[in-house]
Write an enzyme that holds these catalytic residues in place. Structure first.
Site, mmCIF file in Angstrom:
data_model
loop_
_atom_site.group_PDB
_atom_site.id
_atom_site.type_symbol
_atom_site.label_atom_id
_atom_site.label_comp_id
_atom_site.label_asym_id
_atom_site.label_seq_id
_atom_site.Cartn_x
_atom_site.Cartn_y
_atom_site.Cartn_z
ATOM 1 N N LYS A 31 0.830 -1.214 0.000
ATOM 2 C CA LYS A 31 0.000 0.000 0.000
ATOM 3 C C LYS A 31 0.864 1.263 0.000
ATOM 4 O O LYS A 31 0.618 2.190 -0.767
ATOM 5 C CB LYS A 31 -0.925 0.031 1.224
ATOM 6 C CG LYS A 31 -1.865 -1.141 1.341
ATOM 7 C CD LYS A 31 -2.743 -1.027 2.564
ATOM 8 C CE LYS A 31 -1.987 -1.006 3.887
ATOM 9 N NZ LYS A 31 -1.240 -2.240 4.178
ATOM 10 N N ARG A 106 -9.182 1.216 8.559
ATOM 11 C CA ARG A 106 -8.808 -0.164 8.853
ATOM 12 C C ARG A 106 -9.880 -0.896 9.637
ATOM 13 O O ARG A 106 -9.708 -2.084 9.937
ATOM 14 C CB ARG A 106 -7.519 -0.161 9.660
ATOM 15 C CG ARG A 106 -6.269 -0.417 8.807
ATOM 16 C CD ARG A 106 -5.212 -0.714 9.715
ATOM 17 N NE ARG A 106 -3.961 -1.240 9.489
ATOM 18 C CZ ARG A 106 -2.886 -0.608 9.061
ATOM 19 N NH1 ARG A 106 -2.942 0.600 8.609
ATOM 20 N NH2 ARG A 106 -1.731 -1.207 9.077
ATOM 21 N N ARG A 145 11.433 -6.002 4.925
ATOM 22 C CA ARG A 145 11.265 -4.541 4.790
ATOM 23 C C ARG A 145 12.251 -3.801 5.688
ATOM 24 O O ARG A 145 12.463 -4.161 6.844
ATOM 25 C CB ARG A 145 9.839 -4.151 5.165
ATOM 26 C CG ARG A 145 9.616 -2.647 5.136
ATOM 27 C CD ARG A 145 8.159 -2.275 5.051
ATOM 28 N NE ARG A 145 7.362 -2.724 6.186
ATOM 29 C CZ ARG A 145 6.034 -2.586 6.271
ATOM 30 N NH1 ARG A 145 5.361 -2.027 5.267
ATOM 31 N NH2 ARG A 145 5.372 -3.022 7.324
ATOM 32 N N ARG A 179 11.378 -2.116 11.246
ATOM 33 C CA ARG A 179 10.343 -1.647 12.164
ATOM 34 C C ARG A 179 10.145 -2.686 13.266
ATOM 35 O O ARG A 179 10.177 -3.888 12.978
ATOM 36 C CB ARG A 179 9.017 -1.462 11.389
ATOM 37 C CG ARG A 179 9.000 -0.256 10.505
ATOM 38 C CD ARG A 179 7.811 -0.193 9.572
ATOM 39 N NE ARG A 179 6.532 -0.664 10.100
ATOM 40 C CZ ARG A 179 5.363 -0.520 9.454
ATOM 41 N NH1 ARG A 179 5.320 0.085 8.271
ATOM 42 N NH2 ARG A 179 4.249 -0.975 9.974
ATOM 43 N N ARG A 190 0.218 -9.958 14.118
ATOM 44 C CA ARG A 190 -0.283 -8.741 13.495
ATOM 45 C C ARG A 190 -1.245 -9.062 12.352
ATOM 46 O O ARG A 190 -2.307 -8.463 12.228
ATOM 47 C CB ARG A 190 0.951 -8.021 12.973
ATOM 48 C CG ARG A 190 0.726 -6.684 12.453
ATOM 49 C CD ARG A 190 2.095 -6.065 12.349
ATOM 50 N NE ARG A 190 2.139 -5.057 11.355
ATOM 51 C CZ ARG A 190 3.153 -4.875 10.529
ATOM 52 N NH1 ARG A 190 4.191 -5.690 10.571
ATOM 53 N NH2 ARG A 190 3.127 -3.900 9.681
HETATM 54 P P1 ADP Z 1 2.308 -1.847 3.198
HETATM 55 O O1 ADP Z 1 2.341 -0.341 3.160
HETATM 56 O O2 ADP Z 1 1.079 -2.413 2.561
HETATM 57 O O3 ADP Z 1 2.554 -2.411 4.565
HETATM 58 P P2 ADP Z 1 4.860 -1.649 1.739
HETATM 59 O O4 ADP Z 1 4.550 -0.757 0.589
HETATM 60 O O5 ADP Z 1 5.642 -1.061 2.874
HETATM 61 O O6 ADP Z 1 3.503 -2.362 2.272
HETATM 62 O O7 ADP Z 1 5.614 -2.925 1.144
HETATM 63 C C1 ADP Z 1 6.055 -3.974 2.027
HETATM 64 C C2 ADP Z 1 7.436 -4.454 1.563
HETATM 65 O O8 ADP Z 1 7.304 -5.144 0.330
HETATM 66 C C3 ADP Z 1 8.447 -3.319 1.333
HETATM 67 O O9 ADP Z 1 9.723 -3.765 1.747
HETATM 68 C C4 ADP Z 1 8.391 -3.095 -0.190
HETATM 69 O O10 ADP Z 1 9.648 -2.627 -0.701
HETATM 70 C C5 ADP Z 1 8.066 -4.498 -0.705
HETATM 71 N N1 ADP Z 1 7.199 -4.489 -1.884
HETATM 72 C C6 ADP Z 1 6.148 -3.680 -2.136
HETATM 73 N N2 ADP Z 1 5.548 -3.996 -3.301
HETATM 74 C C7 ADP Z 1 6.244 -5.070 -3.803
HETATM 75 C C8 ADP Z 1 6.125 -5.876 -4.986
HETATM 76 N N3 ADP Z 1 5.155 -5.663 -5.901
HETATM 77 N N4 ADP Z 1 7.002 -6.889 -5.156
HETATM 78 C C9 ADP Z 1 7.964 -7.127 -4.238
HETATM 79 N N5 ADP Z 1 8.146 -6.405 -3.107
HETATM 80 C C10 ADP Z 1 7.288 -5.385 -2.879
HETATM 81 P P1 AMP Z 2 1.223 0.600 8.865
HETATM 82 O O1 AMP Z 2 2.406 1.489 8.658
HETATM 83 O O2 AMP Z 2 0.052 0.962 8.007
HETATM 84 O O3 AMP Z 2 1.571 -0.872 8.811
HETATM 85 O O4 AMP Z 2 0.718 0.890 10.369
HETATM 86 C C1 AMP Z 2 1.579 0.647 11.462
HETATM 87 C C2 AMP Z 2 0.756 0.558 12.742
HETATM 88 O O5 AMP Z 2 0.102 1.817 13.008
HETATM 89 C C3 AMP Z 2 -0.381 -0.462 12.742
HETATM 90 O O6 AMP Z 2 0.068 -1.786 13.029
HETATM 91 C C4 AMP Z 2 -1.276 0.090 13.847
HETATM 92 O O7 AMP Z 2 -0.725 -0.133 15.129
HETATM 93 C C5 AMP Z 2 -1.180 1.598 13.573
HETATM 94 N N1 AMP Z 2 -2.189 2.047 12.604
HETATM 95 C C6 AMP Z 2 -1.956 2.530 11.353
HETATM 96 N N2 AMP Z 2 -3.101 2.853 10.750
HETATM 97 C C7 AMP Z 2 -4.096 2.562 11.624
HETATM 98 C C8 AMP Z 2 -5.517 2.653 11.580
HETATM 99 N N3 AMP Z 2 -6.160 3.120 10.495
HETATM 100 N N4 AMP Z 2 -6.221 2.253 12.671
HETATM 101 C C9 AMP Z 2 -5.598 1.794 13.759
HETATM 102 N N5 AMP Z 2 -4.267 1.654 13.874
HETATM 103 C C10 AMP Z 2 -3.510 2.043 12.809
#
Ligand code: ADP
Ligand code: AMP
Length: 238
Positions: A31, A106, A145, A179, A190
């Site tokens: 995302k 969410r 990541r 993280r 999670r």
């Molecule tokens: P989210 O915001 O949904 O938690 P991220 O955008 O942070 O996900 O992506 C999670 C991990 O996967 C990051 O390390 C990113 O670089 C990697 N990633 C994202 N999209 C792809 C893809 N299409 N193929 C491989 N790795 C990806």
């Molecule tokens: P993310 O970076 O989207 O993976 O979010 C990291 C953490 O922030 C999550 O695991 C939750 O603890 C908190 N968080 C982010 N967005 C929300 C949301 N919309 N509602 C509740 N908690 C959130």
């Protein structure tokens, strides 16, 4: 020229309605990666609740005290706190031309609250873009990541998007770190906790007729191309 849908205004004239897109997907689905690309291409503001919470933790603001125990364990922050943060952010002038929301809503309560706030602004969610990725791939993405410790929180992956120099951000030279909620012991819990409320949000947007699912287990550029196509269609640009 910012990206906005033109509609008939209350006096018959044309007014610009800001575009709101929602990114949906499990933790690790991509995302954040995709919302930055869409926001840049569509000239929208990317807003990530996870980034807002992590920035508060880094800066030690009062919000940090409210959210630390949840964010570090990968538990959802309570709805009232999250809603306060998002409502404030969406009221800022830079958000008024339209937003790509990443990580929000969410829960069903959050989705309904967003609908309410946008209705008050005379707007609605144009599209909810759902990136689908299976669990083994989510685990691989989350465990590999690495995130830059600078304010922009640039995102890398040890395999699919490694930095040029180990542990250093290519863009701003900040140190990269894992993280706390991406550690192996937190990932499964999670996913187990966060997926059921996410499916309710998916249903919410399916019922509203604005849900678009894309297969996320493909190269980043391919996913972006499909999301852009869907976003353009939903916002009447193509
Ligand atoms: P989210 O915001 O949904 O938690 P991220 O955008 O942070 O996900 O992506 C999670 C991990 O996967 C990051 O390390 C990113 O670089 C990697 N990633 C994202 N999209 C792809 C893809 N299409 N193929 C491989 N790795 C990806
Ligand atoms: P993310 O970076 O989207 O993976 O979010 C990291 C953490 O922030 C999550 O695991 C939750 O603890 C908190 N968080 C982010 N967005 C929300 C949301 N919309 N509602 C509740 N908690 C959130």
């Amino acid at each position: 020229m910012t990206h906005a849908t033109r509609t008939d205004g209350p006096r018959g004239g044309l007014t610009a309605t800001p575009t709101y897109l929602v990114m949906l997907g499990a933790p690790g689905a991509g995302k954040g990666t995709q919302s930055l690309r869409l926001a840049e291409r569509l000239e929208l503001l990317p807003v990530s609740t996870g980034d807002l919470f992590r920035a508060a933790l880094r800066e030690g603001t009062p919000l940090a005290t409210e959210v630390r125990k949840y964010v570090e364990k990968g538990v959802l922050v309570p709805d009232p706190v999250t809603l306060r943060v998002v409502e404030e952010r969406l009221r800022q002038p830079d958000a008024l031309r339209g937003v790509v929301l990443d990580g929000f809503p969410r829960t069903r309560v959050q989705a309904e609250a967003l609908d309410g706030q946008l209705t008050r602004l005379g707007a609605r969610v144009a599209a909810a873009l759902y990136i689908e990725v299976d669990t083994p791939e989510l685990v691989r993405r989350l465990s590999g990541r690495r995130v830059c410790t600078g304010p922009a929180q640039h995102v890398y992956h040890l395999d699919s998007r490694p930095p040029r120099v180990a542990d250093v951000c290519d863009i701003d030279g900040s140190t990269l770190e894992q993280r706390p909620d991406d550690r192996a012991e937190t990932i499964q819990a999670r996913l187990a906790r966060q997926l059921p409320p996410m499916y309710e949000v998916v249903d919410h947007y399916a019922n509203a007729g604005v849900l678009h699912a894309v297969a996320g287990d493909r190269p980043v550029d391919d996913v972006t191309a499909e999301l852009l196509r869907l976003a353009d269609r939903a916002t009447g640009r193509s």
